[in-house]
Design a protein around this motif. Structure first.
Motif, PDB file in Angstrom:
ATOM      1  N   LEU A  97      -0.967  75.189  21.955  1.00  0.00           N
ATOM      2  CA  LEU A  97      -0.497  74.534  20.735  1.00  0.00           C
ATOM      3  C   LEU A  97       0.785  73.736  20.987  1.00  0.00           C
ATOM      4  O   LEU A  97       0.997  72.688  20.383  1.00  0.00           O
ATOM      5  CB  LEU A  97      -0.257  75.581  19.642  1.00  0.00           C
ATOM      6  N   LEU A  98       1.634  74.237  21.886  1.00  0.00           N
ATOM      7  CA  LEU A  98       2.888  73.536  22.181  1.00  0.00           C
ATOM      8  C   LEU A  98       2.645  72.105  22.675  1.00  0.00           C
ATOM      9  O   LEU A  98       3.295  71.174  22.186  1.00  0.00           O
ATOM     10  CB  LEU A  98       3.713  74.330  23.208  1.00  0.00           C
ATOM     11  N   PRO A  99       1.707  71.862  23.622  1.00  0.00           N
ATOM     12  CA  PRO A  99       1.453  70.472  24.045  1.00  0.00           C
ATOM     13  C   PRO A  99       0.987  69.570  22.894  1.00  0.00           C
ATOM     14  O   PRO A  99       1.335  68.390  22.864  1.00  0.00           O
ATOM     15  CB  PRO A  99       0.346  70.610  25.105  1.00  0.00           C
ATOM     16  N   LEU A 100       0.216  70.126  21.957  1.00  0.00           N
ATOM     17  CA  LEU A 100      -0.233  69.326  20.816  1.00  0.00           C
ATOM     18  C   LEU A 100       0.959  68.903  19.958  1.00  0.00           C
ATOM     19  O   LEU A 100       1.030  67.763  19.493  1.00  0.00           O
ATOM     20  CB  LEU A 100      -1.220  70.115  19.956  1.00  0.00           C
ATOM     21  N   LEU A 101       1.892  69.828  19.753  1.00  0.00           N
ATOM     22  CA  LEU A 101       3.088  69.510  18.958  1.00  0.00           C
ATOM     23  C   LEU A 101       3.973  68.492  19.676  1.00  0.00           C
ATOM     24  O   LEU A 101       4.531  67.591  19.048  1.00  0.00           O
ATOM     25  CB  LEU A 101       3.873  70.802  18.679  1.00  0.00           C
ATOM     26  N   ILE A 102       4.075  68.619  21.002  1.00  0.00           N
ATOM     27  CA  ILE A 102       4.877  67.653  21.777  1.00  0.00           C
ATOM     28  C   ILE A 102       4.268  66.257  21.648  1.00  0.00           C
ATOM     29  O   ILE A 102       4.979  65.265  21.430  1.00  0.00           O
ATOM     30  CB  ILE A 102       4.956  68.077  23.265  1.00  0.00           C
ATOM     31  N   THR A 103       2.938  66.187  21.756  1.00  0.00           N
ATOM     32  CA  THR A 103       2.259  64.888  21.638  1.00  0.00           C
ATOM     33  C   THR A 103       2.449  64.300  20.247  1.00  0.00           C
ATOM     34  O   THR A 103       2.710  63.093  20.092  1.00  0.00           O
ATOM     35  CB  THR A 103       0.757  65.045  21.938  1.00  0.00           C
ATOM     36  N   ALA A 104       2.323  65.135  19.218  1.00  0.00           N
ATOM     37  CA  ALA A 104       2.526  64.667  17.844  1.00  0.00           C
ATOM     38  C   ALA A 104       3.957  64.147  17.669  1.00  0.00           C
ATOM     39  O   ALA A 104       4.188  63.122  17.012  1.00  0.00           O
ATOM     40  CB  ALA A 104       2.245  65.792  16.856  1.00  0.00           C
ATOM     41  N   GLY A 105       4.908  64.846  18.272  1.00  0.00           N
ATOM     42  CA  GLY A 105       6.294  64.391  18.216  1.00  0.00           C
ATOM     43  C   GLY A 105       6.478  63.049  18.906  1.00  0.00           C
ATOM     44  O   GLY A 105       7.182  62.165  18.398  1.00  0.00           O
ATOM     45  N   LEU A 106       5.830  62.884  20.067  1.00  0.00           N
ATOM     46  CA  LEU A 106       5.890  61.606  20.778  1.00  0.00           C
ATOM     47  C   LEU A 106       5.345  60.470  19.921  1.00  0.00           C
ATOM     48  O   LEU A 106       5.882  59.360  19.921  1.00  0.00           O
ATOM     49  CB  LEU A 106       5.091  61.692  22.086  1.00  0.00           C
ATOM     50  N   MET A 107       4.268  60.752  19.182  1.00  0.00           N
ATOM     51  CA  MET A 107       3.681  59.731  18.304  1.00  0.00           C
ATOM     52  C   MET A 107       4.699  59.271  17.268  1.00  0.00           C
ATOM     53  O   MET A 107       4.792  58.086  16.960  1.00  0.00           O
ATOM     54  CB  MET A 107       2.435  60.291  17.611  1.00  0.00           C
ATOM     55  N   GLY A 108       5.459  60.231  16.752  1.00  0.00           N
ATOM     56  CA  GLY A 108       6.488  59.879  15.769  1.00  0.00           C
ATOM     57  C   GLY A 108       7.581  59.031  16.366  1.00  0.00           C
ATOM     58  O   GLY A 108       7.982  58.008  15.795  1.00  0.00           O
ATOM     59  N   TYR A 109       8.069  59.421  17.555  1.00  0.00           N
ATOM     60  CA  TYR A 109       9.166  58.685  18.185  1.00  0.00           C
ATOM     61  C   TYR A 109       8.734  57.303  18.674  1.00  0.00           C
ATOM     62  O   TYR A 109       9.513  56.348  18.627  1.00  0.00           O
ATOM     63  CB  TYR A 109       9.728  59.483  19.359  1.00  0.00           C
ATOM     64  N   LEU A 110       7.487  57.199  19.171  1.00  0.00           N
ATOM     65  CA  LEU A 110       7.014  55.937  19.735  1.00  0.00           C
ATOM     66  C   LEU A 110       6.384  55.027  18.691  1.00  0.00           C
ATOM     67  O   LEU A 110       5.962  53.910  19.007  1.00  0.00           O
ATOM     68  CB  LEU A 110       5.992  56.219  20.853  1.00  0.00           C
ATOM     69  N   GLY A 111       6.288  55.516  17.453  1.00  0.00           N
ATOM     70  CA  GLY A 111       5.735  54.686  16.396  1.00  0.00           C
ATOM     71  C   GLY A 111       4.231  54.552  16.443  1.00  0.00           C
ATOM     72  O   GLY A 111       3.666  53.572  15.938  1.00  0.00           O
ATOM     73  N   VAL A 112       3.543  55.507  17.082  1.00  0.00           N
ATOM     74  CA  VAL A 112       2.070  55.483  17.115  1.00  0.00           C
ATOM     75  C   VAL A 112       1.561  56.153  15.842  1.00  0.00           C
ATOM     76  O   VAL A 112       1.807  57.339  15.631  1.00  0.00           O
ATOM     77  CB  VAL A 112       1.527  56.232  18.352  1.00  0.00           C
ATOM     78  N   PRO A 113       0.893  55.415  14.977  1.00  0.00           N
ATOM     79  CA  PRO A 113       0.496  56.003  13.688  1.00  0.00           C
ATOM     80  C   PRO A 113      -0.752  56.879  13.801  1.00  0.00           C
ATOM     81  O   PRO A 113      -1.499  56.810  14.783  1.00  0.00           O
ATOM     82  CB  PRO A 113       0.195  54.767  12.822  1.00  0.00           C
ATOM     83  N   ILE A 114      -0.944  57.720  12.797  1.00  0.00           N
ATOM     84  CA  ILE A 114      -2.197  58.456  12.655  1.00  0.00           C
ATOM     85  C   ILE A 114      -3.227  57.467  12.113  1.00  0.00           C
ATOM     86  O   ILE A 114      -3.035  56.838  11.088  1.00  0.00           O
ATOM     87  CB  ILE A 114      -2.045  59.635  11.667  1.00  0.00           C
ATOM     88  N   LYS A 115      -4.329  57.327  12.837  1.00  0.00           N
ATOM     89  CA  LYS A 115      -5.407  56.436  12.423  1.00  0.00           C
ATOM     90  C   LYS A 115      -6.710  57.003  12.981  1.00  0.00           C
ATOM     91  O   LYS A 115      -6.683  58.004  13.729  1.00  0.00           O
ATOM     92  CB  LYS A 115      -5.148  55.011  12.929  1.00  0.00           C
ATOM     93  N   PRO A 116      -7.858  56.419  12.642  1.00  0.00           N
ATOM     94  CA  PRO A 116      -9.128  57.019  13.073  1.00  0.00           C
ATOM     95  C   PRO A 116      -9.213  57.304  14.566  1.00  0.00           C
ATOM     96  O   PRO A 116      -9.764  58.325  14.966  1.00  0.00           O
ATOM     97  CB  PRO A 116     -10.155  55.955  12.654  1.00  0.00           C
ATOM     98  N   SER A 117      -8.668  56.433  15.409  1.00  0.00           N
ATOM     99  CA  SER A 117      -8.760  56.646  16.856  1.00  0.00           C
ATOM    100  C   SER A 117      -7.830  57.759  17.329  1.00  0.00           C
ATOM    101  O   SER A 117      -8.231  58.627  18.119  1.00  0.00           O
ATOM    102  CB  SER A 117      -8.449  55.346  17.593  1.00  0.00           C
ATOM    103  N   THR A 118      -6.580  57.771  16.869  1.00  0.00           N
ATOM    104  CA  THR A 118      -5.631  58.776  17.358  1.00  0.00           C
ATOM    105  C   THR A 118      -5.861  60.149  16.733  1.00  0.00           C
ATOM    106  O   THR A 118      -5.372  61.154  17.252  1.00  0.00           O
ATOM    107  CB  THR A 118      -4.185  58.324  17.086  1.00  0.00           C
ATOM    108  N   ILE A 119      -6.592  60.200  15.630  1.00  0.00           N
ATOM    109  CA  ILE A 119      -6.912  61.494  15.018  1.00  0.00           C
ATOM    110  C   ILE A 119      -7.699  62.372  15.984  1.00  0.00           C
ATOM    111  O   ILE A 119      -7.583  63.601  15.972  1.00  0.00           O
ATOM    112  CB  ILE A 119      -7.705  61.274  13.700  1.00  0.00           C
TER     113      ILE A 119
END
Length: 806
Positions: free
Chosen positions: A650-672
């Motif tokens: 679960l920790l790697p998933l949270l790290i990746t989600a955090g990276l998405m926030g910092y890098l400006g990668v939005p939640i969308k159909p592909s990144t979901i």
């Protein structure tokens, strides 16, 4: 009940496989041929991805609109922004280009500068008549100047429809037949008719023609998907085979692995064809995914075979042990990976359901192919030579494993501190994630058609249709002055919104009628007063039917009207605020008992679909975690072991989600998709490690430290091999021209890299720190599912029997 997972069962399976080699290979060949006959049923989607369930309220509203007015996305626009267009020769050539589309079978109507007509009053006959701006063609500069004066100064009705009076940009509107918009005929029109004509015009006039509109954009985008399937399959095969060869230094092993995954890809296409699914932007990812996921299976099986050969030199025993010792572990890891994909089946989105079904079936298929083909092929080949086994002694791999073991021994507190810091930083980043509901965000930014989208956004405020359906609840209610005034108030809000284009509706035609009644004076381009309305309408009723320039915007009964505007590519948050503003105006202006007004259109449907998918992300990921937790619970019969196994994943998933926030990668159909895919794959390492840990506990008389380090040394190499293959395998998706696919590849690669380090450092650290709490012999001595069978001393007779089978 779970006898299937016992050592005895895999002994039987090994015996069946090695006794019936020819029959199994023939069966695989026949199944592959059978699947290849289904390839003809594969087809590439010609519709937009509908992310919502069919019975969702937003879909129902949109379908109601389509029933009344038909397909809305049938407009293709050609545009030119060049001062040299306003010469006699070039403007005539532009008009001829527009005229050339009119007689094509796929075209419903064409509206160009030449088709524009003045609405003029005939006082004698008390009716309106149409006079063309251009009677035949332009012959003189004076005619050209007069035309520009009329268009840009006198007739606001046409402004922002076929021209932009500020920038002098001109465009032509081509309306396709609505029946072909979602069929292959649309593609034929674009590539066989539209593009050749435009290219010939550009060559003859040296003008740059911009093309856009949803049918055109969808066609070129779909073609990009088709082109990328082959590219991704080639890249995935190339990258994974290179890494495989780098690890094993064996052409033979590399070729066998490539053969297995190629057959797996053929089966995947067969599954898509058999189920009669369309190839969408999601299902197009599955063939290369199968290659990336299949190669680690080959690594586990071939690595085990070579280890066994090195251990005792007996090829027959080695092949049997590959199946009995690795078969169950590989099955379990493939089942957990398939489970990560299969959770999408439980969503109500057709797009995700199809992706989940095909992906999960393909993953199980690649497991079956690996466990059958690899041992059988090696049974026909001579035993590996010493040079084929050299990779087992690689010092740098040993150094890497020693480094992880040293960190776990000496830096356990540092590992925990690092994990906690990463968790806190990631949680901050997660709160910065945005949701994207853009139809075009994932399209190739380098593609010419994407640049054209930006051009039309700048010149005409967008190409994505937003529709407002006005139901007056009575026949001929649209032409009531009260209704027109209410629609006009709503249109004023649209005009004040910079992200929306000038609206088109029956209101514009009524304003134009008043201007015509007052002899074309542009200051009278407005709705008539109640006194003017009666005699202006009498002129309109006496006019010929072809004066109904906007018949597309009122239904035949006069009960329904539509207001069409086009939206720029904007974020979901802004889109929601615009929708809220429009809805507030609707609620204030249109009495609920007299009108039913709804906002719809492709842009809105897609945005709502993205929001819906975000909810499904939480559901599908929760289901994946639950499935893995239940599996761990049954395997180890310990709640504490469930926690220990889930935390490193679960920790790697949270790290990746955090990276998405910092890098400006939005939640969308592909990144979901990232989270469920990555979790399903990363948990495989945990299963291998914990299964080996349990085996070492028994072998080392429940000495926990010794067992943890032994498990780390043995599984560390395989974890490293497979993680590197998966990392670079998913990284090939970053070569995509689709932004969403690039983000998917990069994020999954990053997540799997974090997961490898987490399973090699955090997981053994937790086992050591909690040793007294989880080292329960009753729990771990006899698990419900025996992942890795214990080593037994086979009898000589058994060895002879296996050899005789060869």
């Amino acid at each position: 009940m779970f006898k299937l997972f016992t050592k005895g069962f895999w002994d039987v399976i090994a015996s069946i496989i090695l006794r019936n080699k020819i029959v199994i290979l023939i069966t695989i060949a026949l199944i592959t041929i059978l699947f290849s006959t289904q390839w003809k049923n594969m087809r590439f989607t010609f519709t937009e991805a509908n992310l919502l369930p069919n019975d969702h309220e937003v879909n129902l509203i949109y379908n109601d609109f389509l029933e009344i007015f038909g397909e809305e996305g049938n407009l293709i626009v050609l545009g030119v922004k060049d001062s040299s267009l306003f010469t006699v020769e070039k403007l005539n050539a532009w008009n001829q280009l527009s005229e050339s589309f009119k007689n094509l079978k796929d075209v419903e109507a064409v509206v160009s500068i030449k088709d524009l007509k003045k609405l003029v009053k005939n006082t004698d006959k008390e009716r309106f008549e149409l006079e063309p701006f251009i009677t035949d063609s332009i012959h003189t500069i004076e005619q050209l100047d007069s035309l520009q004066d009329d268009l840009f100064k006198k007739y606001p009705f046409y402004d922002n429809f076929l021209f932009n009076k500020e920038t002098k940009t001109i465009r032509t509107a081509i309306y396709l037949r609505k029946e072909i918009v979602n069929t292959s005929e649309r593609k034929d029109f674009v590539f066989d008719e539209l593009l050749p004509k435009v290219e010939a015009f550009e060559k003859a006039t040296d003008l740059d023609v911009r093309i856009s509109g949803m049918p055109y954009v969808r066609t070129l985008n779909a073609q990009n998907i088709v082109d990328e399937i082959g590219k991704f399959i080639g890249l995935a095969l190339g990258v994974t085979s290179l890494i495989f060869f780098f690890f094993f230094r064996s052409f033979r092993a590399t070729f066998i692995s490539l053969l297995v995954v190629c057959i797996g890809v053929m089966w995947t296409f067969g599954i898509i064809g058999f189920l009669n699914y369309e190839i969408t932007v999601l299902t197009a990812l599955i063939p290369p995914l199968i290659i990336v996921i299949g190669i680690p299976n080959c690594i586990f099986l071939i690595n085990k075979y070579q280890l066994e050969v090195k251990l005792h030199g007996n090829k027959a025993r080695s092949l049997q042990r590959v199946i009995t010792k690795v078969g169950n572990a590989t099955l379990m890891t493939n089942v957990t990976t398939a489970s990560g994909f299969a959770t999408f089946i439980l969503t109500e989105s057709t797009l995700l359901k199809e992706f989940g079904i095909v992906a999960s079936l393909s993953i199980l298929s690649i497991f079956i192919l690996c466990i059958l083909i690899i041992p059988i092929i090696y049974s026909f080949l001579p035993s590996p030579k010493e040079r084929h086994l050299e990779h087992l002694n690689k010092r740098w791999i040993g150094a890497f494993v020693n480094w992880t073991e040293r960190l776990v021994k000496e830096r356990r507190i540092s590992i925990y501190i690092t994990a906690i810091v990463l968790l806190i930083v990631s949680m901050i980043g997660i709160y910065q994630i945005k949701i994207s509901g853009s139809l075009i965000e994932d399209m190739s930014k380098e593609a010419e058609f994407f640049q054209d989208i930006r051009f039309f956004e700048e010149e005409f405020n967008g190409i994505m249709p937003v529709e407002i359906l006005v139901d007056t609840k009575r026949k001929k209610g649209v032409m009531k002055l009260a209704t027109l005034k209410r629609m006009n108030e709503l249109e004023e809000v649209i005009l004040e919104t910079p992200e929306l284009s000038r609206p088109i509706s029956i209101v514009s035609l009524v304003k134009y009628s008043k201007q015509a009644y007052y002899n074309g004076n542009p200051k009278y381009y407005q709705l008539p007063t109640s006194q003017e309305n009666s005699f202006i309408l009498s002129y309109a009723k006496n006019s010929s039917s072809d004066l109904d320039l906007l018949s597309n915007f009122v239904d035949s009964t006069g009960q329904y009207a539509r207001i069409t505007t086009f939206m720029k590519d904007i974020g979901t948050d802004r889109m929601e605020r615009i929708e809220e503003n429009l809805q507030n105006k609707i609620d204030n202006v249109f009495p609920e008992d007299q009108y039913n007004v709804t906002i719809t259109g492709k842009a809105l449907v897609f945005q709502k679909g993205t929001k819906y998918l975000v909810k499904n992300l939480a559901i599908s990921l929760s289901l994946a975690i639950l499935l893995i937790a239940l599996f761990m619970a049954y395997m180890f019969r310990s709640f504490k072991m469930i926690i220990v196994s889930l935390v490193p994943n679960l920790l790697p998933l949270l790290i990746t989600a955090g990276l998405m926030g910092y890098l400006g990668v939005p939640i969308k159909p592909s990144t979901i998709l990232v989270f469920s895919i990555a979790f399903g794959i990363s948990v495989d390492d945990t299963i291998h490690f914990l299964a080996k840990y349990r085996q070492e506990l028994q072998a080392n008389n429940w000495k926990i430290r010794k067992s943890v380090y032994a498990a780390l040394r043995e599984t560390g190499v395989s974890m490293f091999y497979t993680s590197i293959v998966l990392f670079f395998g998913f990284l090939v998706f970053t070569f995509s021209s689709f932004g969403g696919t690039v983000a998917l590849g990069a994020l999954v690669s990053a997540t799997l890299l974090f997961a490898m380090l987490s399973n090699l450092l955090l997981l053994p650290s937790l086992l050591l720190s909690l040793e007294r709490n989880i080292a329960n012999k009753a729990v771990l001595k006899k698990p419900s599912i025996n992942i890795i069978p214990e080593d037994d001393n086979e009898e000589e007779e058994s060895d002879k029997e296996i050899k005789n089978n060869h």
